[in-house]
Design an enzyme around this catalytic site. Sequence first.
Site, PDB file in Angstrom:
ATOM      1  N   LYS A   8      17.706  -6.010   0.539  1.00 17.91           N
ATOM      2  CA  LYS A   8      16.695  -6.297   1.560  1.00 17.91           C
ATOM      3  C   LYS A   8      17.034  -7.617   2.235  1.00 17.91           C
ATOM      4  O   LYS A   8      17.167  -8.651   1.586  1.00 17.91           O
ATOM      5  CB  LYS A   8      15.325  -6.409   0.872  1.00 17.91           C
ATOM      6  CG  LYS A   8      14.253  -5.571   1.511  1.00 17.91           C
ATOM      7  CD  LYS A   8      12.997  -5.629   0.670  1.00 17.91           C
ATOM      8  CE  LYS A   8      11.805  -5.176   1.473  1.00 17.91           C
ATOM      9  NZ  LYS A   8      10.572  -5.308   0.692  1.00 17.91           N
TER      10      LYS A   8
HETATM   11  O1  G3P Z   1       6.646  -3.721   1.721  1.00 17.58           O
HETATM   12  C1  G3P Z   1       6.217  -4.937   2.212  1.00 17.58           C
HETATM   13  C2  G3P Z   1       4.995  -5.366   1.519  1.00 17.58           C
HETATM   14  O2  G3P Z   1       5.274  -5.745   0.204  1.00 17.58           O
HETATM   15  C3  G3P Z   1       4.199  -6.371   2.230  1.00 17.58           C
HETATM   16  O3  G3P Z   1       2.905  -5.992   2.038  1.00 17.58           O
HETATM   17  O4  G3P Z   1       0.501  -6.238   1.874  1.00 17.58           O
HETATM   18  O5  G3P Z   1       1.997  -8.253   1.613  1.00 17.58           O
HETATM   19  O6  G3P Z   1       1.692  -7.196   3.831  1.00 17.58           O
HETATM   20  P1  G3P Z   1       1.723  -6.984   2.363  1.00 17.58           P
END
Ligand code: G3P
Length: 214
Positions: A83
Amino acid sequence: MKIFLDTANIDKIKEAASWGILDGVTTNPTLISKEGKDFETVVKEILEVVKGPISLEVVSTDWEGMVEEGKKLASYGDNVVIKIPMTVEGLKAIKALSSMGIKVNTTLIFSPAQALLAAKAGSRYLSPFIGRLDDISSYGMRLVEDIMVIVENYGFNCEVIVASVRHPMHVLEAALIGAHIATVPFEVLQKMVKHPLTDIGLERFLKDWEKLKE
Ligand code: G3P
């Protein structure tokens, strides 16, 4: 649609894998740090359970550092995907890693233009973060629609991973658009299974069956 779990928690990964619907896992430094274990231990645990793609994120910000980290992470297993954040340095690293045959998942994509550049650099996966766009009163799912058009217009060899998913409707809308993958927190997966009418219906069937025995 492929379903990935967006977590580094091995118990949640094992549980989702036991349901027979888990295609892969995505992690990020925030998710890894929540586990309170060293990075290598977490990665090895996940690799034992998941045979599909597992995204592991670099923390370097210069392209040479990203490439070095990426090569090391890729050596953990054939199904490891690196990533890389969507920056100029990130683009250079995507190009270098994908030229070596190492699969890249470009993360922190917030615009179609970013997705186009990541695809051109050779990224195998594109991760638009839809929940974070919704959080700032922007239409996250519109970004997924635009990226899907771009990928299809030019036949890029990319899969779109809908990321930053917050609820089942995000997954459903992504599926209606035809996005290749949704990466979801375990709690969203649990909510996708449930429907109150299923529970009520099952309870009634079982009660009626018991009556037959009386
Ligand atoms: O896949 C990306 C994710 O982990 C981010 O999620 O909820 O932190 O925006 P969030």
